[in-house]
Enzyme design. Sequence first.
Site, mmCIF file in Angstrom:
data_model
loop_
_atom_site.group_PDB
_atom_site.id
_atom_site.type_symbol
_atom_site.label_atom_id
_atom_site.label_comp_id
_atom_site.label_asym_id
_atom_site.label_seq_id
_atom_site.Cartn_x
_atom_site.Cartn_y
_atom_site.Cartn_z
ATOM 1 N N CYS A 244 0.882 -1.187 0.000
ATOM 2 C CA CYS A 244 0.000 0.000 0.000
ATOM 3 C C CYS A 244 0.910 1.225 0.000
ATOM 4 O O CYS A 244 1.237 1.746 1.060
ATOM 5 C CB CYS A 244 -0.871 0.010 1.251
ATOM 6 S SG CYS A 244 -1.834 -1.493 1.483
ATOM 7 N N SER A 245 1.310 1.696 -1.152
ATOM 8 C CA SER A 245 2.494 2.560 -1.195
ATOM 9 C C SER A 245 2.288 4.064 -1.226
ATOM 10 O O SER A 245 3.102 4.798 -0.683
ATOM 11 C CB SER A 245 3.333 2.198 -2.428
ATOM 12 O OG SER A 245 3.651 0.841 -2.400
ATOM 13 N N ALA A 246 1.255 4.532 -1.930
ATOM 14 C CA ALA A 246 1.176 5.983 -2.166
ATOM 15 C C ALA A 246 0.870 6.744 -0.875
ATOM 16 O O ALA A 246 0.144 6.224 -0.041
ATOM 17 C CB ALA A 246 0.098 6.281 -3.199
ATOM 18 N N PRO A 247 1.419 7.927 -0.696
ATOM 19 C CA PRO A 247 2.248 8.663 -1.657
ATOM 20 C C PRO A 247 3.698 8.200 -1.748
ATOM 21 O O PRO A 247 4.441 8.718 -2.557
ATOM 22 C CB PRO A 247 2.166 10.097 -1.149
ATOM 23 C CG PRO A 247 1.896 9.969 0.315
ATOM 24 C CD PRO A 247 1.082 8.730 0.488
ATOM 25 N N GLY A 248 4.123 7.275 -0.915
ATOM 26 C CA GLY A 248 5.447 6.705 -1.115
ATOM 27 C C GLY A 248 6.466 6.993 -0.030
ATOM 28 O O GLY A 248 7.651 6.671 -0.173
ATOM 29 N N ASN A 249 6.015 7.548 1.097
ATOM 30 C CA ASN A 249 6.978 7.865 2.164
ATOM 31 C C ASN A 249 7.711 6.637 2.664
ATOM 32 O O ASN A 249 8.940 6.624 2.785
ATOM 33 C CB ASN A 249 6.257 8.532 3.344
ATOM 34 C CG ASN A 249 5.876 9.957 3.014
ATOM 35 O OD1 ASN A 249 6.616 10.648 2.319
ATOM 36 N ND2 ASN A 249 4.726 10.378 3.487
ATOM 37 N N LYS A 250 6.935 5.592 2.955
ATOM 38 C CA LYS A 250 7.587 4.408 3.537
ATOM 39 C C LYS A 250 8.317 3.603 2.469
ATOM 40 O O LYS A 250 9.378 3.045 2.730
ATOM 41 C CB LYS A 250 6.552 3.562 4.292
ATOM 42 C CG LYS A 250 5.989 4.359 5.457
ATOM 43 C CD LYS A 250 4.870 3.675 6.165
ATOM 44 C CE LYS A 250 4.191 4.636 7.115
ATOM 45 N NZ LYS A 250 3.192 5.509 6.473
ATOM 46 N N ASP A 317 1.090 -1.035 5.037
ATOM 47 C CA ASP A 317 0.664 0.195 5.714
ATOM 48 C C ASP A 317 -0.680 0.584 5.100
ATOM 49 O O ASP A 317 -0.768 1.538 4.330
ATOM 50 C CB ASP A 317 1.728 1.286 5.462
ATOM 51 C CG ASP A 317 1.392 2.599 6.134
ATOM 52 O OD1 ASP A 317 1.034 2.586 7.319
ATOM 53 O OD2 ASP A 317 1.476 3.648 5.466
ATOM 54 N N CYS A 383 -1.796 4.455 11.175
ATOM 55 C CA CYS A 383 -1.760 5.713 11.935
ATOM 56 C C CYS A 383 -3.064 5.811 12.721
ATOM 57 O O CYS A 383 -3.684 6.858 12.774
ATOM 58 C CB CYS A 383 -1.512 6.916 11.036
ATOM 59 S SG CYS A 383 -2.640 7.033 9.656
HETATM 60 C C1 SAM Z 1 -2.154 4.715 4.517
HETATM 61 S S1 SAM Z 1 -1.945 4.920 2.817
HETATM 62 C C2 SAM Z 1 -0.294 4.455 2.553
HETATM 63 C C3 SAM Z 1 0.714 5.527 2.881
HETATM 64 C C4 SAM Z 1 2.096 5.148 2.393
HETATM 65 N N1 SAM Z 1 2.517 3.868 2.902
HETATM 66 C C5 SAM Z 1 3.126 6.196 2.740
HETATM 67 O O1 SAM Z 1 3.792 6.052 3.773
HETATM 68 O O2 SAM Z 1 3.279 7.153 2.003
HETATM 69 C C6 SAM Z 1 -2.757 3.548 2.136
HETATM 70 C C7 SAM Z 1 -2.642 3.471 0.623
HETATM 71 O O3 SAM Z 1 -2.774 2.125 0.234
HETATM 72 C C8 SAM Z 1 -3.632 2.020 -0.868
HETATM 73 N N2 SAM Z 1 -4.219 0.660 -0.758
HETATM 74 C C9 SAM Z 1 -5.064 0.211 0.197
HETATM 75 N N3 SAM Z 1 -5.319 -1.100 0.015
HETATM 76 C C10 SAM Z 1 -4.613 -1.491 -1.072
HETATM 77 C C11 SAM Z 1 -4.465 -2.737 -1.750
HETATM 78 N N4 SAM Z 1 -5.133 -3.813 -1.369
HETATM 79 N N5 SAM Z 1 -3.625 -2.784 -2.808
HETATM 80 C C12 SAM Z 1 -2.966 -1.677 -3.224
HETATM 81 N N6 SAM Z 1 -3.081 -0.466 -2.622
HETATM 82 C C13 SAM Z 1 -3.900 -0.374 -1.561
HETATM 83 C C14 SAM Z 1 -4.597 3.168 -0.721
HETATM 84 O O4 SAM Z 1 -5.104 3.551 -1.980
HETATM 85 C C15 SAM Z 1 -3.707 4.246 -0.122
HETATM 86 O O5 SAM Z 1 -3.090 5.008 -1.114
#
Ligand code: SAM
Length: 547
Positions: A244-250, A317, A383
């Site tokens: 679950c990557s966007a916006p990509g911090n982790k 995440d 979070c």
């Molecule tokens: C909490 S945010 C992630 C923040 C990110 N890890 C960072 O640190 O920048 C959750 C993200 O995961 C995506 N997401 C949730 N479930 C997903 C899945 N099953 N597969 C891919 N992306 C997913 C959401 O669209 C959202 O952008």
Amino acid sequence: MARNAQNLIDIATNILLTNEREHSTGLKNLLYDAKVAAGQRSMLFAMVNGAFKERDQLFAVADEEGLMDAVALPSSLLPNPLPKRDFTELQVVLYEALLGSRRVRGTSAIVDLVKGRKASLQKTLASRRKRGATNKYVPKVQMPRYVRVNYLLSSDAEAEEHLKSYGYDFVPKFSTSSDNTVNVAKNCAQWDPVVPGLFALAPGTSMHGDELVESGALVLQDRSSCLTALALSPPPDAKCVDTCSAPGNKTMHVASLMGPNATGSVSAFERSHQRYLTLERRIGVQGGEGFVKPIERDFMSVDVNSEFQDVTHIIIDPSCSGSGLVASYGAGTKVELGEDENDIVTSNGVDEETVLELARAQTELILHAMQLPSAKTIAYSTCSVHRTENEDVVLNVLNSNPDWECVPAVPKWPHRGLDIEEFKSFASNVCRADYEKDSTNGFFVARFEKKEKDEVAKNDKVVPKDVEKDAVEDATSAVDISIKKLTRAVKKMVKEAGELKVKKVRKRLAAEFKIDAKVAKKRLKEVVQASSKLEIDGKKVKLRKED
Ligand SMILES: C[S@@+](CC[C@H](N)C(=O)[O-])C[C@H]1O[C@@H](n2cnc3c(N)ncnc32)[C@H](O)[C@@H]1O
């Protein structure tokens, strides 16, 4: 045309600022005194009154969108608390864009900022309305400004030199295990005692527009959010997945920890198209190209039997209630337990059912990732401060997959999981962050490791075959009854009865397993959370809620 529109925005902004400064004047008089063309007066009235009335709602939307930070415009050098005027202009422009004429016209940087984000702001407004979020905007808490060195493009030494060129002093690391708060004076910087490569500046310090931030060498990232990659700490040759990557911090923190000479890779999943575009951009700016691969796809669609067979390290995440985000919501970071500790008390407008639904998706993601054949380490984070999304998820995962265990995450972090009996086997292994104790957002991190084959075999040997039978006979050790067994029992009950009320299922479980009603309630919740597919003959099992 645009100049006229900007002129009106400027007049409206000044009226609101004057009104706030001189309480006695009142909006009405200021509006009548304003020098505008006759044809524009009604527009000005609508703009000022609307922006004034809807301030909380507008700022809550902007805050959720991350605009309250972005509004510290690139021209600002550190330190630069945002001029009050910008906030007030933002209030006016947001009103026009979202609730007033729905048009964004003008020539200022604030107008450009809102114009570029209009569609996304509208979506946020709609989603806040749909979930019934409260519109109280609480100004940001005094959170230090955290900055992470991106080791793909820079070093601690370069960061120090850069800050020193602004006249900043690096003060020595504080480090007493009992005090994990961060207090940095103005014009000082301090390396974090737990997170390598992270330094803190005084609250209100703006680094937006800074040349190293713009180039991706320094990353603005909250302290708590750095714990996830740190909990994973993959070696440079690891094959990583961020589910679950966007916006990509982790994602990019993991890449930074693997270093510029890494021979491994990071596959970064993101299912939302808009957010995928942001992720892709960040990977490029922060030097991840080639080594970090963005994948626009739902991680749950991965066939664990044929794809990503060599992946060893995984970050999860997922979407969560965000109840720990003090910076955005002003919500408390206290762990909120109801009278009954199994209750969920949610803040910031996320209801119990939504939290349960989130927890179910979180559990599924972890269990799915655990099926990748080479996976050996997983870092899971939210979070959120709700146990439902944190310790409860860990417990459900451990109950559902005995091949994995929860091991210490970031051992130097002093604040650990909830001190509750049912979590005692892993509570000291997980981390919790809290604004008051750790000067950061509320956060949770767990690290899972796959057990060595020998260990699994050893456990299989020592556990007698009829352990479940024993557990059934011993009401006090109800936690030992496996989820599988409970699920089977629930399915059977529903199959026989057609459809059942939750209360009845609970009662029958209590009777069948000789456990008390409270335990049955909790265990049933676990069953429902752990099984996305509570199915009988291919049909989803329905438990009717109590009337
Ligand atoms: C909490 S945010 C992630 C923040 C990110 N890890 C960072 O640190 O920048 C959750 C993200 O995961 C995506 N997401 C949730 N479930 C997903 C899945 N099953 N597969 C891919 N992306 C997913 C959401 O669209 C959202 O952008």
